[in-house]
Design a protein around this motif. Structure first.
Motif, PDB file in Angstrom:
ATOM      1  N   ALA A  66       9.110   0.703   0.279  1.00 52.71           N
ATOM      2  CA  ALA A  66       9.217   0.541  -1.174  1.00 52.71           C
ATOM      3  C   ALA A  66       9.065   1.864  -1.908  1.00 52.71           C
ATOM      4  CB  ALA A  66       8.164  -0.455  -1.662  1.00 52.71           C
ATOM      5  N   CYS A  67       8.431   2.839  -1.285  1.00 51.96           N
ATOM      6  CA  CYS A  67       8.274   4.135  -1.960  1.00 51.96           C
ATOM      7  C   CYS A  67       9.580   4.909  -1.997  1.00 51.96           C
ATOM      8  CB  CYS A  67       7.176   4.968  -1.310  1.00 51.96           C
ATOM      9  SG  CYS A  67       7.602   5.645   0.303  1.00 51.96           S
ATOM     10  N   MET A  68      10.541   4.496  -1.180  1.00 53.29           N
ATOM     11  CA  MET A  68      11.819   5.214  -1.124  1.00 53.29           C
ATOM     12  C   MET A  68      12.946   4.449  -1.813  1.00 53.29           C
ATOM     13  SD  MET A  68      10.794   7.876   0.382  1.00 53.29           S
ATOM     14  CE  MET A  68      12.259   8.790   0.835  1.00 53.29           C
ATOM     15  N   LYS A 116       0.826  -1.209   0.000  1.00 58.58           N
ATOM     16  CA  LYS A 116       0.000   0.000   0.000  1.00 58.58           C
ATOM     17  C   LYS A 116       0.857   1.254   0.000  1.00 58.58           C
ATOM     18  CE  LYS A 116      -3.475  -2.754   0.272  1.00 58.58           C
ATOM     19  NZ  LYS A 116      -4.134  -3.125  -0.998  1.00 58.58           N
ATOM     20  N   VAL A 117       0.247   2.351  -0.419  1.00 61.95           N
ATOM     21  CA  VAL A 117       0.938   3.639  -0.438  1.00 61.95           C
ATOM     22  C   VAL A 117       0.111   4.647   0.358  1.00 61.95           C
ATOM     23  CG1 VAL A 117       1.672   5.563  -1.893  1.00 61.95           C
ATOM     24  CG2 VAL A 117       2.083   3.206  -2.639  1.00 61.95           C
ATOM     25  N   GLY A 118       0.716   5.164   1.427  1.00 62.02           N
ATOM     26  CA  GLY A 118       0.007   6.149   2.238  1.00 62.02           C
ATOM     27  C   GLY A 118       0.600   7.535   2.176  1.00 62.02           C
ATOM     28  N   CYS A 119       1.851   7.638   1.668  1.00 65.25           N
ATOM     29  CA  CYS A 119       2.470   8.965   1.700  1.00 65.25           C
ATOM     30  C   CYS A 119       3.477   9.200   0.581  1.00 65.25           C
ATOM     31  CB  CYS A 119       3.150   9.183   3.048  1.00 65.25           C
ATOM     32  SG  CYS A 119       4.608   8.146   3.310  1.00 65.25           S
ATOM     33  N   ASP A 120       4.078   8.143   0.047  1.00 66.74           N
ATOM     34  CA  ASP A 120       5.131   8.283  -0.968  1.00 66.74           C
ATOM     35  C   ASP A 120       6.299   9.121  -0.452  1.00 66.74           C
ATOM     36  OD1 ASP A 120       4.767   6.707  -3.176  1.00 66.74           O
ATOM     37  OD2 ASP A 120       3.571   8.162  -4.287  1.00 66.74           O
ATOM     38  N   ALA A 121       6.535   9.077   0.830  1.00 63.11           N
ATOM     39  CA  ALA A 121       7.594   9.937   1.383  1.00 63.11           C
ATOM     40  C   ALA A 121       8.368   9.277   2.510  1.00 63.11           C
ATOM     41  CB  ALA A 121       6.972  11.241   1.876  1.00 63.11           C
ATOM     42  N   GLY A 122       8.152   7.982   2.732  1.00 64.06           N
ATOM     43  CA  GLY A 122       8.907   7.314   3.788  1.00 64.06           C
ATOM     44  C   GLY A 122       8.385   7.574   5.186  1.00 64.06           C
ATOM     45  N   ASP A 123       7.180   8.137   5.300  1.00 66.75           N
ATOM     46  CA  ASP A 123       6.673   8.512   6.626  1.00 66.75           C
ATOM     47  C   ASP A 123       5.752   7.483   7.261  1.00 66.75           C
ATOM     48  OD1 ASP A 123       7.930  11.025   6.525  1.00 66.75           O
ATOM     49  OD2 ASP A 123       6.281  11.815   5.306  1.00 66.75           O
ATOM     50  N   CYS A 124       4.984   6.741   6.457  1.00 67.40           N
ATOM     51  CA  CYS A 124       3.897   5.938   7.038  1.00 67.40           C
ATOM     52  C   CYS A 124       4.233   4.458   7.130  1.00 67.40           C
ATOM     53  CB  CYS A 124       2.603   6.131   6.251  1.00 67.40           C
ATOM     54  SG  CYS A 124       2.568   5.301   4.647  1.00 67.40           S
ATOM     55  N   GLY A 125       5.128   3.965   6.304  1.00 68.02           N
ATOM     56  CA  GLY A 125       5.504   2.550   6.367  1.00 68.02           C
ATOM     57  C   GLY A 125       4.506   1.600   5.740  1.00 68.02           C
ATOM     58  N   ALA A 126       3.422   2.111   5.169  1.00 67.28           N
ATOM     59  CA  ALA A 126       2.413   1.227   4.579  1.00 67.28           C
ATOM     60  C   ALA A 126       2.985   0.410   3.424  1.00 67.28           C
ATOM     61  CB  ALA A 126       1.218   2.043   4.086  1.00 67.28           C
ATOM     62  N   CYS A 127       4.035   0.922   2.799  1.00 66.07           N
ATOM     63  CA  CYS A 127       4.617   0.271   1.624  1.00 66.07           C
ATOM     64  C   CYS A 127       5.753  -0.677   1.992  1.00 66.07           C
ATOM     65  CB  CYS A 127       5.142   1.340   0.672  1.00 66.07           C
ATOM     66  SG  CYS A 127       6.461   2.304   1.451  1.00 66.07           S
ATOM     67  N   THR A 128       5.892  -1.018   3.281  1.00 64.93           N
ATOM     68  CA  THR A 128       7.031  -1.826   3.712  1.00 64.93           C
ATOM     69  C   THR A 128       7.047  -3.188   3.012  1.00 64.93           C
ATOM     70  OG1 THR A 128       7.058  -0.735   5.857  1.00 64.93           O
ATOM     71  CG2 THR A 128       8.174  -2.869   5.711  1.00 64.93           C
TER      72      THR A 128
END
Ligand code: FES
Ligand code: FES
Length: 950
Positions: free
Chosen positions: A61-63, A39-51
């Motif tokens: 993964a967004c970073m 998942k993508v919650g911020c595209d900025a490394g802040d939320c961790g949803a994309c781990t």
């Protein structure tokens, strides 16, 4: 997106694809490889949803640039289950099973990230401690659960997957299939009926679906709080910009360019016309070919802005000569609510003790981890919109009106919704998607960025509250006077609801004598303030409950005992004149007594320990809540349909959107016991506006009570129809075996369902029932019956203050909540823990500032390390109206947390924090102010005043 070849392993299998090396790995996984479990919650490394795991290590993964995974191993949630595939027959891993067992996934949007971070930990530490879990999951945010059940689930994962469906006595819960016996669903700790897709990555949220030939919709938003604007040559810009298929402005809207959740106050345009009233307001849409979207730069979009004087804050909006946000609303005044009874002047004159004070709170962002997202397409002449939402029928009605369509020409299909907490009640992208698809005839897709979401959607109302209370010589509250200004921002949204709900609740759950309470909604150029868990009541409770502590002190009474003395009991009349039944506040407060004595003694001992020095002080605070479930004095119906098809399928049309709170499970449990068949027998049909009757919106803690009551009525009606057909008495036991319905009463009858004629919906037995809570309008003095059912609660907070730094560490929270009947105790605990986490944010860290905190690194919400252990105590004082005695819970649980924290800070240090959040510099300043007052001499113990802080 084409580019050089990229080869790597994904969930153990080789992948070769072509992509730009600098592209985000999350984007590659989701858009090209269909791995939407990430998942993508911020595209900025802040939320961790994309781990995800990269060579076994948890990364965002967004970073990660896609090129960096060349030749390496990537693991996503889809690979966690044995068999490597969501949606197939893969067996869940022990970790996933443990998440289900512990109800660690509510909305589920953070769950893949949590699972992957936990999976990395468990490979090196199969039986981790809670502290190790907290460290490993520190980078993943959850807005729903309060984290405690996630910690429990990870610690317990070693048990393996065999407990997925729960075995009695083994593990804390039973699964949906573990309760085959009819009539045992209510009160059982059943796993969520919709839990598996949340943990295997197959839940489809708004951003997870698309069809071919889709246009991506990008909004153009105001960069100013208030500005007039004109467009330049739109056609020329379109022609000069690769991939732009169309541009739309307000001039293209075919219907009424105005929406609002309360029709008489509706005032918000889908696209602004000539003037933007808040920063982030959409003024135009750019529809882009999907393959070109990364190259589009909206900075050059032809719009000319002329900035106006911006009204930020109620004081500016009320100032003489302030410009009007809406021409027709003089003084920027939207509306007010009032409740009054008795002679408050006489009561204050007679009082033995009085206190007064002011409290100020700021905008609070909902910060659900899922930014708004959805897609749209035409199905013949019907516009279909699939998006996250809390209110599909309201979305349909507003979207149809804006687009000039009949309501039956718009179909809303709720996507899985990654948290809402009130903000996804208002339409956001639905009419925008609809406009693009209607005008172009092509499917469209829109995914808000994090800053889109934070800038443009509703917030909790900032509040400026003044209040005073009076008590007699025995410490009984005899009067209150309360006035609150609520910053409702640029548009009305739920401002009228807040203005009316606050005065009704301003007393707290206490007998109060004479009272006057006013709530005013004032327009500013802030973002629209809307619904957020509690509709203004949490802000009011901060004023009331902190002043209650001072009143108890003035009266020389223990603060908990003072509350118990004044708490409502059955038969009491509220300030609106309503007689209460099923009142559990005293039970809640009394349930805290043992904890209160223990915690107070421990804090005293800690503070008296000279070896510790004076840097750290401990304190204990308590606060209460009450909350009326459902709309205030307005119709509020829910309809449930349940039926059996000829093949024996038992279908529950359950239109209450489940945004993580568990409506799908709880309403199934109620219906199951009313009907007399097990939960596992039900097939759910959700809130699709073309398929399912209206169960109202998911707000105001109404679904368990209102829709649950409709489910009880529908289940009983279906049962009665079956028994009538079978000519069997009411005690009969039902069972379904394929196409045969067995009815075992004094005799046994087996009904061959295929022999019965189905109705148009395919049902051979069906029932549909509606329930609307019995309320009565409030008169000009606020007298009436605003709600049919209230819920109650009390919370106790233990904390430690670092006196020189002003920092606060929470130690423990005990929460006692009267739920009437705990339909599912495990889910109720999850609501309590999640609400407390949001209350912690309100008290200690959250403050949205338009233009400054439109992301999750400047706007801080509680992380896993910020929520202390929570002990939940469920009180069951049945309500005569609620289904099986049940009351609502979702809003209540947040209300006492912030005032209990503030009371504990004062208990520890004497500091009165009256401007929230209690950031360290404010706590520090309040400590200094308390010391200065003490140095200046004793306060009058019978009459105390607290001032708002800057
Ligand atoms: S989406 Fe990657 S950290 Fe938020
Ligand atoms: S369950 Fe964690 S954000 Fe909803």
């Amino acid at each position: 997106m084409s580019g050089p070849a990229l080869a790597f392993h994904l969930n153990g299998k080789p992948v070769v694809t072509a992509t730009v090396p600098t592209r985000r790995l999350s984007d590659l996984l989701r858009e090209d490889l269909g791995q939407t479990g990430t998942k993508v919650g911020c595209d900025a490394g802040d939320c961790g949803a994309c781990t995800v795991l990269l060579d076994g290590a948890a990364v965002c993964a967004c970073m990660v640039p896609a090129g960096q995974v060349s030749g390496r191993h990537v693991e996503t949630v889809e690979g966690l289950a044995n068999g490597n595939g969501a949606g197939d027959d893969a067996e869940l891993s022990g970790l996933q099973a443990s998440f289900l067992r512990h109800d660690a996934a509510q909305c589920g949007i953070c769950t893949p990230g949590m699972l992957m971070a936990a999976a990395a930990l468990l490979r090196s530490k199969p039986k981790p401690t809670a502290e190790e879990v907290e460290q490993a999951l520190a980078g993943v945010l959850c807005r729903c659960t309060g984290y405690r059940k996630i910690i429990d689930a990870v610690c317990d994962a070693w048990r393996g997957p065999e407990n997925t469906n729960g075995q009695p006595g083994d593990g804390p819960v039973g699964g949906p299939t573990s309760g085959p016996v009819s009539g045992t669903a209510i009160g059982a700790r059943l796993q969520r009926v919709d839990g598996v897709p949340k943990v295997d990555g197959s839940s489809r949220f708004g951003a997870d679906s698309r069809s071919g030939d889709t246009l991506v919709v990008l909004p153009v938003r105001s960069p100013h709080h208030s500005a007039d604007f004109d467009f330049g040559d739109l056609e020329a810009w379109k022609d000069a910009t690769d991939g732009v298929a169309a541009i739309f402005t307000a001039a293209d809207i075919p219907g009424r360019n105005c929406f609002g959740v309360i029709p008489p106050f509706a005032d918000q345009p889908a696209l602004a016309v000539g003037r933007a009233r808040f920063r982030g307001e959409a003024v135009a849409l750019v529809a882009v070919e999907a393959e070109c979207v990364h190259a589009i730069d909206l900075a050059g979009f032809p719009v000319v802005w002329r900035e106006n004087q911006a009204l930020l804050g109620v004081a500016a909006a009320k100032a003489d000569g302030a410009p009007l946000v809406h021409e027709a609303r003089a003084g920027n005044f939207l509306t007010e609510g009032l409740v009054r009874q008795g002679d408050i002047d006489a009561a204050f004159a007679d009082a033995a003790f009085t206190v007064s004070g002011r409290v100020q709170t700021g905008f609070i962002e909902h910060a659900y981890i899922e930014p708004e997202a959805g897609d749209a397409w035409m199905d013949g002449d019907v516009l279909v919109i699939r998006a996250c939402t809390q209110a599909p029928v309201m979305d349909r009605d507003d979207t149809a009106a804006i687009l000039g369509l009949a309501q039956d020409k718009v179909r809303i299909i709720p996507a899985a919704t990654g948290g809402g907490f009130g903000s996804k009640l208002d339409v956001s992208l639905q009419p925008l998607l609809g406009l693009v698809t209607l005008r172009t005839g092509r499917p469209s897709r829109m995914v808000y960025t994090r800053s889109d979401s934070m800038a443009s959607t509703t917030k909790r109302h900032p509040a400026s509250i003044e209040a005073r209370f009076a008590a007699d010589a025995e410490g009984r509250v005899i009067a209150m006077d309360f006035a609150g200004d609520f910053d409702t921002g640029a548009y009305a949204s739920w401002g009228p609801t807040v203005a009316n709900r606050v005065p009704v609740h301003a007393t707290g759950p206490y007998r109060t004598g004479a009272m006057r309470a006013v709530g005013r909604a004032i327009h500013t150029n802030g973002p629209p303030s809307g619904a957020f868990r509690g509709f203004g009541v949490p802000q009011a409770a901060i004023a009331q409950e902190t002043l209650y502590d001072k009143l108890a002190d003035a009266a020389g009474l223990d603060r908990l005992a003072f509350r118990i003395r004044n708490a409502y009991v059955d038969g009491d009349r509220t300030a609106t004149g309503q007689v209460l039944h099923g009142v559990g506040i005293r039970d809640c407060l009394e349930a805290l007594e043992g904890h209160w004595q223990r915690a107070r003694a421990e804090a005293r001992a800690f503070n008296a320990d000279k070896k510790r020095g004076i840097d750290k002080k401990r304190g204990v605070g308590v606060a209460s809540c009450w909350y009326g479930c459902g709309n205030t004095s307005l119709p509020n119906p829910s309809t449930i349909r349940v039926g059996i098809k000829a093949d024996g399928t038992l279908v529950l049309h359950q239109g209450a959107t489940d945004i993580g709170q568990g409506a799908n499970t709880v309403i199934s449990q109620i219906c199951a016991d009313a009907l007399g068949l097990p939960v596992a027998a039900f097939t759910l049909v959700g809130g699709d506006t073309h398929l399912t009757p209206d169960a109202g919106k998911t707000s105001a803690s109404r679904q368990t009570y209102v829709t649950g009551k409709a489910a009880e009525l529908a289940g009983k009606a279906l049962r009665a129809a079956i028994l009538r057909h079978a000519n069997v008495d009411g005690e009969a036991v039902l069972s379904l075996e394929g196409g045969t319905l067995n009815v075992n009463g004094e005799g046994t009858r087996s009904i061959d369902l295929k022999s019965l004629a189905p109705d148009a919906g395919g049902f051979v037995f069906v029932a549909e029932e509606t329930y609307d809570p019995p309320t009565a309008p409030l008169d000009e003095n606020g007298q009436g019956k605003p709600y049919a059912v209230y819920g109650y609660g009390a919370q106790m907070v233990e904390l430690e203050v670092d006196v020189p730094l002003g920092t606060v560490r929470l130690i423990r929270i005990v929460a006692a909540h009267d739920v009437g009947r705990a339909i599912n105790p495990m889910l109720a605990e999850g609501q309590i823990e999640g609400g407390i986490a949001q209350g912690i944010g309100l008290a200690m860290m959250e403050e949205f500032e338009p233009g400054r905190t439109e992301n999750l690194h400047d706007y801080l919400i509680p992380t896993i390390g910020d929520v202390p252990p929570v002990e939940s105590i469920l009180i069951e004082k049945p309500d005569p109206e609620g289904p099986y005695g049940a009351k609502g819970l979702g809003e209540h649980v947040l209300i006492p947390t912030a005032p209990a924290i503030l009371n504990a800070i004062r208990d520890a240090t004497g500091a009165e924090v009256t401007r929230l959040p209690a950031l360290p510099h404010r706590v520090r300043a309040a400590i200094e102010a308390a010391r200065a007052l003490a140095d200046a001499g004793a306060l009058d113990p019978k009459s105390q005043t607290q001032e708002a802080q800057p």
